[in-house]
Write a protein that holds these residues in place. Structure first.
Motif, PDB file in Angstrom:
ATOM      1  N   ALA A  46       0.834  -1.208   0.000  1.00  0.00           N
ATOM      2  CA  ALA A  46       0.000   0.000   0.000  1.00  0.00           C
ATOM      3  C   ALA A  46       0.870   1.260   0.000  1.00  0.00           C
ATOM      4  O   ALA A  46       0.561   2.246  -0.683  1.00  0.00           O
ATOM      5  CB  ALA A  46      -0.928  -0.002   1.216  1.00  0.00           C
ATOM      6  N   ILE A  47       1.957   1.214   0.742  1.00  0.00           N
ATOM      7  CA  ILE A  47       2.898   2.347   0.801  1.00  0.00           C
ATOM      8  C   ILE A  47       3.543   2.566  -0.563  1.00  0.00           C
ATOM      9  O   ILE A  47       3.636   3.692  -1.051  1.00  0.00           O
ATOM     10  CB  ILE A  47       3.956   2.096   1.888  1.00  0.00           C
ATOM     11  N   ASP A  48       3.975   1.490  -1.205  1.00  0.00           N
ATOM     12  CA  ASP A  48       4.621   1.613  -2.511  1.00  0.00           C
ATOM     13  C   ASP A  48       3.661   2.169  -3.558  1.00  0.00           C
ATOM     14  O   ASP A  48       4.032   3.021  -4.367  1.00  0.00           O
ATOM     15  CB  ASP A  48       5.152   0.253  -2.968  1.00  0.00           C
ATOM     16  N   THR A  49       2.420   1.680  -3.548  1.00  0.00           N
ATOM     17  CA  THR A  49       1.424   2.145  -4.517  1.00  0.00           C
ATOM     18  C   THR A  49       1.136   3.630  -4.324  1.00  0.00           C
ATOM     19  O   THR A  49       1.088   4.406  -5.285  1.00  0.00           O
ATOM     20  CB  THR A  49       0.117   1.334  -4.381  1.00  0.00           C
ATOM     21  N   PHE A  50       0.960   4.037  -3.066  1.00  0.00           N
ATOM     22  CA  PHE A  50       0.693   5.438  -2.761  1.00  0.00           C
ATOM     23  C   PHE A  50       1.880   6.312  -3.164  1.00  0.00           C
ATOM     24  O   PHE A  50       1.713   7.368  -3.777  1.00  0.00           O
ATOM     25  CB  PHE A  50       0.418   5.594  -1.260  1.00  0.00           C
ATOM     26  N   THR A  51       3.082   5.858  -2.843  1.00  0.00           N
ATOM     27  CA  THR A  51       4.291   6.608  -3.158  1.00  0.00           C
ATOM     28  C   THR A  51       4.432   6.821  -4.657  1.00  0.00           C
ATOM     29  O   THR A  51       4.708   7.941  -5.117  1.00  0.00           O
ATOM     30  CB  THR A  51       5.527   5.872  -2.610  1.00  0.00           C
TER      31      THR A  51
END
Length: 197
Positions: A46-51
């Motif tokens: 989720a962090i990677d997608t948001f980033t």
């Protein structure tokens, strides 16, 4: 991978393990771990997608893309760890040191879940205290060179670190515009994970 950010955006010990494991396992393996570790893997994604979709990250990539093109995201990740490690609004210098020591302890205590290649890297990470030393220019220089050494299609002497130094103010602004949004997003994602329990 921006190791400090992923460890900081973990809300339990199990999530710390999952956050680190994500880049070292195949997708189908994720369900073989305890729920808290699975939550860390989910949170990492989720962090990677948001980033990847954040406008400030797109701006930061412009610093590196003339030199490394599609690899610019990897160098932005490393850069963001530098600014996070120096963000005294989130943690004092001592608290960042304590955080680093806690992460190494948690990972070592859960070594039964770690693949061998990660265990070997963890020895180096802990010995040289990568997480804490991201705050130093020499620590980021080391990390940038590490990415260059691992990148299959990049020359090893591309002046990426010099680009980081030359554009530090721009990258700092990108971090300032980005990280509060990421922190809020990670907290919201974690809240959803807790509802699933």
């Amino acid at each position: 991978m921006n190791y400090l950010a992923h460890s900081f955006l973990a809300f339990t010990d199990g999530q710390i393990v999952g956050q680190f494991l994500e880049d070292f396992i195949r997708n189908k393996e994720r369900f073989s771990f305890p729920k808290e570790i699975q939550d860390g893997i989910t949170l990492h994604r989720a962090i990677d997608t948001f980033t990847d979709s954040h406008p400030a990250i797109h701006e930061a990539k412009k610093v590196f893309s003339p030199l490394v093109r599609l690899y610019s995201g990897a160098f932005v990740d490393v850069s963001m760890d530098y600014f996070l490690a120096n963000d005294l609004s989130l943690n004092s210098e001592k608290e960042w040191k304590d955080h680093s020591l806690k992460v190494y302890r948690v990972l070592n205590e859960n070594s039964q879940f770690l693949p061998e290649n990660f265990k070997k890297m963890l020895v180096k990470m802990e010995h040289d205290d990568w997480l804490y030393n991201y705050r130093e220019d020499w620590g980021i220089k080391f990390s940038i060179q590490n990415v260059l050494n691992k990148a299959k299609y990049l020359e090893k002497d591309i002046p990426v670190f010099q680009a980081f130094l030359d554009h530090k103010e721009i990258l700092q602004k990108c971090y300032d515009d980005f990280f509060p949004d990421l922190l809020a997003h990670a907290k919201a994602e974690n809240a959803l994970l807790q509802l699933e329990r």
